[in-house]
Design a protein around this motif. Structure first.
Motif, PDB file in Angstrom:
ATOM      1  N   SER A  38       4.532  -1.051   3.334  1.00  0.00           N
ATOM      2  CA  SER A  38       3.880   0.232   3.574  1.00  0.00           C
ATOM      3  C   SER A  38       4.799   1.356   3.117  1.00  0.00           C
ATOM      4  N   GLY A  46       0.803  -1.214   0.000  1.00  0.00           N
ATOM      5  CA  GLY A  46       0.000   0.000   0.000  1.00  0.00           C
ATOM      6  C   GLY A  46       0.833   1.259   0.000  1.00  0.00           C
ATOM      7  N   ALA A  82      -1.803   2.261   2.309  1.00  0.00           N
ATOM      8  CA  ALA A  82      -0.967   1.483   3.232  1.00  0.00           C
ATOM      9  C   ALA A  82      -1.583   1.454   4.619  1.00  0.00           C
TER      10      ALA A  82
END
Length: 244
Positions: free
Chosen positions: A151, A127, A132
């Protein structure tokens, strides 16, 4: 039962996905779910998935469930839209309960694990920004360990901040990446993530901001993470059964 390749018909009509199968002839051992940033669509990460061309991995680029207001275009993962008047920007963190139900219950549990027979350890999340944060929220809500989370510029949502003494750490491995300045991945944000996840790898890029990787050096830690976390059936005889 062996997992089977997800198709658009496996998903309800309100979930907009693009499915990119593994390179030709390869078994879809892994699933990589991709979550775009605030105000984007799933198209950009559909293109990213094709560029990644990860071995034995089906990539599913998911569009956030809620369109932005005022005909701004794009979609968002939050429960609401709020504006920061001092920065003239939209707030990233407005709660994730709606998207969490879609991601953790509908997509991961009901479709990928129960319907398509994937093991949670073969499912990874990727993400950017608000996407994220949605991925992190979903992983925390699940009762099982996933294959890993990437992330980029996504801290822990405020709603998931708890007293560290009352938290059972999540076993899903997390790599979080951000810039050296103008970043949401501050030292305090990193501390909060380490309170919720047992294994956290942090990559600080020598540049301003939390944008997507711009070159090979910035992408390399992500590819190394994939190399460690993605599983392979290459060379395993057909019909073999894993024990344990």
């Amino acid at each position: 039962m062996a997992p089977h390749q997800p198709t658009p018909s496996d998903f309800p009509s309100h979930i907009n996905v693009s499915i990119i199968p593994p390179p030709s002839g390869q078994t879809p051992v892994n699933i990589l779910l991709l979550f775009h940033g605030l105000g984007d669509t799933n198209i950009s990460f559909t293109n990213l998935a094709r560029q990644l061309s990860l071995p034995e991995t089906t990539c599913i680029s998911i569009q956030a469930p809620t369109p932005l207001p005022f005909d701004l275009g794009g979609f968002h993962w939050g429960d609401d839209i709020t504006f920061d008047s001092s920065q003239a920007t939209m707030d990233y963190d407005t709660g994730f309960s709606k998207s969490n139900r879609t991601i953790s219950e509908d997509i991961i549990t009901n479709i990928l694990v129960q319907k398509c027979c994937y093991r949670p350890c073969n499912i990874l999340l990727f993400g950017f920004g608000q996407g994220a944060m949605a991925a992190i929220a979903a992983a925390i809500s699940l009762k099982f360990e996933l294959g890993g989370i990437v992330s980029i510029g996504g801290p822990l949502p405020d709603s998931l901040r708890n007293d560290p003494g009352t938290v059972v750490k999540n076993d899903t491995s997390l790599i979080v990446l951000g810039g050296s300045s103008g970043t949401l991945i501050t030292q305090s944000a990193l501390t909060l993530l380490k309170q919720r996840f047992r294994t956290v790898e942090y990559i600080k890029w020598p540049r301003q901001g939390d944008g997507m990787p711009r070159n090979r050096d910035e992408m390399l830690p992500i590819m190394r993470f994939f190399a460690r976390r993605l599983q392979s059936m290459a060379g395993v005889p057909e019909g073999s059964v894993e024990i344990g």
